[in-house]
Design a protein around this motif. Sequence first.
Motif, PDB file in Angstrom:
ATOM      1  N   TYR A 188      34.804  38.880  49.948  1.00 37.29           N
ATOM      2  CA  TYR A 188      35.676  39.741  49.138  1.00 37.29           C
ATOM      3  C   TYR A 188      35.103  40.043  47.762  1.00 37.29           C
ATOM      4  O   TYR A 188      35.802  40.591  46.899  1.00 37.29           O
ATOM      5  N   ASP A 190      33.114  42.293  46.907  1.00 34.95           N
ATOM      6  CA  ASP A 190      32.979  43.720  46.621  1.00 34.95           C
ATOM      7  C   ASP A 190      34.293  44.327  46.145  1.00 34.95           C
ATOM      8  O   ASP A 190      34.312  45.423  45.585  1.00 34.95           O
ATOM      9  N   LYS A 191      35.405  43.592  46.344  1.00 38.71           N
ATOM     10  CA  LYS A 191      36.720  44.101  45.953  1.00 38.71           C
ATOM     11  C   LYS A 191      37.286  43.391  44.717  1.00 38.71           C
ATOM     12  O   LYS A 191      38.136  43.949  44.021  1.00 38.71           O
ATOM     13  N   TYR A 192      36.825  42.165  44.509  1.00 43.16           N
ATOM     14  CA  TYR A 192      37.371  41.359  43.411  1.00 43.16           C
ATOM     15  C   TYR A 192      36.244  40.678  42.644  1.00 43.16           C
ATOM     16  O   TYR A 192      35.201  40.353  43.207  1.00 43.16           O
ATOM     17  N   THR A 319      47.055  40.880  52.398  1.00 42.67           N
ATOM     18  CA  THR A 319      46.901  42.084  51.580  1.00 42.67           C
ATOM     19  C   THR A 319      47.528  43.294  52.262  1.00 42.67           C
ATOM     20  O   THR A 319      48.122  44.149  51.603  1.00 42.67           O
TER      21      THR A 319
END
Length: 329
Positions: A188, A190-192, A319
């Motif tokens: 994760y 790349d998102k956070y 999510t």
Amino acid sequence: MKILVILPNWLGDALMATPALEALCSVYPDAELTLVGSYVSIEALKYHPRCVRHYVDETKKGGNRFANTYRFAKELGVHDMAITFRNQVHSSLLLFWSGTPLTAGRRSWHSRLLLTHSINPSHPSHLVEQYRDISQSLSPIPLVIGNLNLHIPPHRYNRPMLGINPGATYGSAKRWYPEKFAEVARAYSDKYEIILFGGPNEVGMANDIESRLNGIKVTNLAGKTSIQELCSFIGGLDLFITNDSGPMHVAAAYQVPTVAIFGPTRHAETSQWMNEKSYIVRHEMKCAPCMKRECPLGHHECMKSIEPEEVIEAVKNLTYNTLKQGRPQ
């Protein structure tokens, strides 16, 4: 109305007592709270607007603890009522020696002898509900409990943040593995932006995870935050992945979307309270929950058998459901 409160020692347990405290404050709008607890529990809850005095219990330090408890009780003085969320003889003695006329605690041989109300909470039930049952003896009307509560403002980040908490103060049996946490974090990244949490004794685990995330921006706060800062930083997260631990309950207080990994503990009793954005990953096993600090069988399969892919999938489900709940009807 002066109310003396003996808080649980552990951070998570102290937070699970907050719905009962808030309910009592609703029944007694003029309540003035005197909080007694461990350093950790006091640092988290001393910001309550009804807290007029707070003390770290240091009766264990130096000399005879019974004598220390007696002196401390006289220092605290008489209150209108008192409650202990600890189940230990020194806490019962503290309330008894304070001279407070109305006292309550969990049923035990010492609470029966020393307190006016010795309560046997309903079982099975969540620890929040057990604390409510004990507190009910101090209220003339039914107590209505809500969310966990912290009076520390959440930190405001300027980008999406994923918090990782690999520790659990109670013992190694509750801890998932750094290499597995790192795999989930990488999935994760790349998102956070990744932020690592942990106490002074958990710095090694956080450093291990950070070393496995080479090339990824990581903020490692293990061993670097006060209790107030820990709560605030967790409160501002967009996503939290954690073991069953005090920080897990901090996240529940702020309604942070959370994936919690459970092994040797009773998830029905100590899972996040009233956080709809919460997901538990655990395996049914004959030997669990054992409630031990270390695996008594030496294999630790309750945690070892949980794979990163399961946690990654749990994050996806969490999510998705969080976004779905946030859509206008």
